[in-house]
Design a protein around this motif. Structure first.
Motif, PDB file in Angstrom:
ATOM      1  N   ALA A   1      -0.040   4.679   9.151  1.00 30.81           N
ATOM      2  CA  ALA A   1      -0.650   4.757  10.483  1.00 30.81           C
ATOM      3  C   ALA A   1      -1.046   3.377  10.987  1.00 30.81           C
ATOM      4  O   ALA A   1      -0.864   3.057  12.178  1.00 30.81           O
ATOM      5  CB  ALA A   1      -1.863   5.682  10.433  1.00 30.81           C
ATOM      6  N   SER A   2      -1.578   2.559  10.091  1.00 37.08           N
ATOM      7  CA  SER A   2      -1.983   1.203  10.497  1.00 37.08           C
ATOM      8  C   SER A   2      -0.780   0.371  10.911  1.00 37.08           C
ATOM      9  O   SER A   2      -0.845  -0.401  11.881  1.00 37.08           O
ATOM     10  CB  SER A   2      -2.733   0.522   9.346  1.00 37.08           C
ATOM     11  N   LEU A   3       0.343   0.516  10.197  1.00 41.33           N
ATOM     12  CA  LEU A   3       1.548  -0.231  10.562  1.00 41.33           C
ATOM     13  C   LEU A   3       2.106   0.263  11.895  1.00 41.33           C
ATOM     14  O   LEU A   3       2.543  -0.542  12.726  1.00 41.33           O
ATOM     15  CB  LEU A   3       2.607  -0.093   9.460  1.00 41.33           C
ATOM     16  N   LEU A   4       2.095   1.586  12.096  1.00 41.58           N
ATOM     17  CA  LEU A   4       2.586   2.118  13.370  1.00 41.58           C
ATOM     18  C   LEU A   4       1.758   1.623  14.542  1.00 41.58           C
ATOM     19  O   LEU A   4       2.284   1.399  15.644  1.00 41.58           O
ATOM     20  CB  LEU A   4       2.564   3.651  13.337  1.00 41.58           C
ATOM     21  N   LEU A   5       0.463   1.460  14.311  1.00 43.11           N
ATOM     22  CA  LEU A   5      -0.409   0.976  15.381  1.00 43.11           C
ATOM     23  C   LEU A   5      -0.361  -0.538  15.504  1.00 43.11           C
ATOM     24  O   LEU A   5      -0.287  -1.082  16.620  1.00 43.11           O
ATOM     25  CB  LEU A   5      -1.844   1.430  15.110  1.00 43.11           C
ATOM     26  N   GLY A   6      -0.410  -1.250  14.384  1.00 37.98           N
ATOM     27  CA  GLY A   6      -0.569  -2.702  14.428  1.00 37.98           C
ATOM     28  C   GLY A   6       0.690  -3.473  14.748  1.00 37.98           C
ATOM     29  O   GLY A   6       0.658  -4.438  15.528  1.00 37.98           O
ATOM     30  N   VAL A   7       1.833  -3.061  14.176  1.00 37.89           N
ATOM     31  CA  VAL A   7       3.064  -3.827  14.376  1.00 37.89           C
ATOM     32  C   VAL A   7       3.478  -3.872  15.849  1.00 37.89           C
ATOM     33  O   VAL A   7       3.772  -4.948  16.383  1.00 37.89           O
ATOM     34  CB  VAL A   7       4.194  -3.270  13.488  1.00 37.89           C
TER      35      VAL A   7
ATOM     36  N   ALA B   1       0.825  -1.210   0.000  1.00 39.29           N
ATOM     37  CA  ALA B   1       0.000   0.000   0.000  1.00 39.29           C
ATOM     38  C   ALA B   1       0.860   1.261   0.000  1.00 39.29           C
ATOM     39  O   ALA B   1       0.504   2.268  -0.616  1.00 39.29           O
ATOM     40  CB  ALA B   1      -0.926  -0.016   1.215  1.00 39.29           C
ATOM     41  N   LEU B   2       1.995   1.232   0.700  1.00 37.51           N
ATOM     42  CA  LEU B   2       2.874   2.395   0.716  1.00 37.51           C
ATOM     43  C   LEU B   2       3.486   2.669  -0.649  1.00 37.51           C
ATOM     44  O   LEU B   2       3.680   3.824  -1.044  1.00 37.51           O
ATOM     45  CB  LEU B   2       3.990   2.183   1.751  1.00 37.51           C
ATOM     46  N   VAL B   3       3.791   1.611  -1.399  1.00 38.74           N
ATOM     47  CA  VAL B   3       4.488   1.770  -2.671  1.00 38.74           C
ATOM     48  C   VAL B   3       3.529   2.135  -3.797  1.00 38.74           C
ATOM     49  O   VAL B   3       3.778   3.063  -4.582  1.00 38.74           O
ATOM     50  CB  VAL B   3       5.278   0.485  -3.007  1.00 38.74           C
TER      51      VAL B   3
ATOM     52  N   VAL C   1      -4.052   6.662   0.817  1.00 37.46           N
ATOM     53  CA  VAL C   1      -3.802   5.249   1.116  1.00 37.46           C
ATOM     54  C   VAL C   1      -2.429   5.030   1.755  1.00 37.46           C
ATOM     55  O   VAL C   1      -2.317   4.305   2.763  1.00 37.46           O
ATOM     56  CB  VAL C   1      -3.968   4.403  -0.161  1.00 37.46           C
ATOM     57  N   PRO C   2      -1.342   5.619   1.218  1.00 32.89           N
ATOM     58  CA  PRO C   2      -0.044   5.398   1.893  1.00 32.89           C
ATOM     59  C   PRO C   2      -0.022   5.888   3.340  1.00 32.89           C
ATOM     60  O   PRO C   2       0.571   5.235   4.206  1.00 32.89           O
ATOM     61  CB  PRO C   2       0.941   6.190   1.015  1.00 32.89           C
ATOM     62  N   TRP C   3      -0.686   7.030   3.621  1.00 31.73           N
ATOM     63  CA  TRP C   3      -0.716   7.535   4.986  1.00 31.73           C
ATOM     64  C   TRP C   3      -1.536   6.624   5.903  1.00 31.73           C
ATOM     65  O   TRP C   3      -1.150   6.382   7.053  1.00 31.73           O
ATOM     66  CB  TRP C   3      -1.275   8.954   5.014  1.00 31.73           C
ATOM     67  N   LEU C   4      -2.640   6.118   5.391  1.00 33.87           N
ATOM     68  CA  LEU C   4      -3.434   5.179   6.190  1.00 33.87           C
ATOM     69  C   LEU C   4      -2.649   3.893   6.451  1.00 33.87           C
ATOM     70  O   LEU C   4      -2.721   3.321   7.543  1.00 33.87           O
ATOM     71  CB  LEU C   4      -4.743   4.857   5.457  1.00 33.87           C
ATOM     72  N   ALA C   5      -1.916   3.438   5.438  1.00 29.42           N
ATOM     73  CA  ALA C   5      -1.099   2.235   5.618  1.00 29.42           C
ATOM     74  C   ALA C   5      -0.007   2.467   6.649  1.00 29.42           C
ATOM     75  O   ALA C   5       0.261   1.609   7.502  1.00 29.42           O
ATOM     76  CB  ALA C   5      -0.487   1.811   4.283  1.00 29.42           C
TER      77      ALA C   5
ATOM     78  N   LEU D   1      -6.344  11.103  10.350  1.00 31.41           N
ATOM     79  CA  LEU D   1      -6.630  10.828   8.940  1.00 31.41           C
ATOM     80  C   LEU D   1      -8.104  10.523   8.723  1.00 31.41           C
ATOM     81  O   LEU D   1      -8.702  10.949   7.729  1.00 31.41           O
ATOM     82  CB  LEU D   1      -5.765   9.655   8.453  1.00 31.41           C
ATOM     83  N   ILE D   2      -8.699   9.774   9.642  1.00 30.80           N
ATOM     84  CA  ILE D   2     -10.122   9.454   9.501  1.00 30.80           C
ATOM     85  C   ILE D   2     -10.978  10.700   9.713  1.00 30.80           C
ATOM     86  O   ILE D   2     -11.981  10.925   9.026  1.00 30.80           O
ATOM     87  CB  ILE D   2     -10.504   8.344  10.488  1.00 30.80           C
ATOM     88  N   ALA D   3     -10.556  11.569  10.677  1.00 31.88           N
ATOM     89  CA  ALA D   3     -11.338  12.757  10.995  1.00 31.88           C
ATOM     90  C   ALA D   3     -11.332  13.764   9.850  1.00 31.88           C
ATOM     91  O   ALA D   3     -12.358  14.410   9.571  1.00 31.88           O
ATOM     92  CB  ALA D   3     -10.809  13.404  12.269  1.00 31.88           C
TER      93      ALA D   3
END
Length: 226
Positions: A60-66, A46-48, A54-58, A222-224
């Motif tokens: 943020a999701s990696l920073l939270l999920g990993v 998604a980042l590439v 989409v890259p920013w959401l990806a 990002l969602i807001a």
């Protein structure tokens, strides 16, 4: 007349430190590796190739999920030696001198209870009711085969199964037995009184909480604004 030189005493070798016994959950670590591989594959893709947000959401999701996956799968561990018990849980590291530990209990979870009544769960040594039932069934089968005289045929005739001296135990129950043995050995040598000023220490795992909080804040923003 010269006085003989006093030979300097030979340096004494340092007393080797007692190595910790380390306990982890192999199933949890295997699951964590698989989850991290899947998240890395999807997130990097998604980042590439992602467009727009989409890259920013990806990210943020990696920073939270990993960090959360690492916290609950790869990070938990229990380190034990004759002096103390160190429990590394998802978000905290708890150091428990054996003198501060009153008991090690096994119910729906394995936990250490201190003299102050505090309870600390051992995430790396989870209770498995399925493993306990499997060990009980295996023990019953072995005893039944031995009582009936059944076994495996080999070059020297029928080999009867070896009957265990005591009840078969699940792996996590064996770990708790080892920890209780260390605790009992310490009580025999040092007594059951609390270990003076060396009390329980608790440290929060900011190396896990920091990135996860940053990812959660970025994701909310990002969602807001989306």
């Amino acid at each position: 007349m010269t006085t003989p030189d006093h030979e300097s005493p030979e340096p004494q070798p340092p007393v080797p430190a007692v190595k910790d016994r380390i306990y982890r959950s192999p199933a949890g670590m295997a699951g964590g590796v698989l989850l991290l591989a899947l998240m890395g594959w999807l997130g990097i893709d998604a980042l590439v190739v992602g467009e727009g947000r989409v890259p920013w959401l990806a990210l943020a999701s990696l920073l939270l999920g990993v960090p959360l996956v690492v916290a609950f799968t790869l990070r938990p561990a229990v380190f034990a030696n004759p002096e103390r018990l160190r429990v590394r849980n998802p978000f905290r590291v708890v150091v428990l001198p054996w003198g501060q530990v009153v008991s090690l209990r096994s119910g729906f979870s394995n936990e250490a209870v201190t003299a102050d009544g505090d309870k600390y769960q051992l995430w790396a040594v989870p209770v498995s009711l399925r493993a306990r039932k499997r060990a009980s069934r295996k023990e019953a089968r072995v005893r039944a085969e031995a009582a009936a005289g059944r076994g495996t045929r080999g070059g020297r005739g029928t080999v009867l199964p070896e009957v265990p001296e005591g009840p078969l135990r699940a792996e996590t129950d064996k770990v708790m037995d080892e920890l209780r043995h260390l605790h009992a050995d310490h009580e025999k040598t040092a007594g059951a009184a609390p270990a003076g000023p060396d009390g329980v220490t608790v440290r929060w795992a900011w190396e896990i909480l920091g990135p996860a909080l940053a990812g959660a804040v970025l994701l909310v923003i990002l969602i807001a604004v989306g």
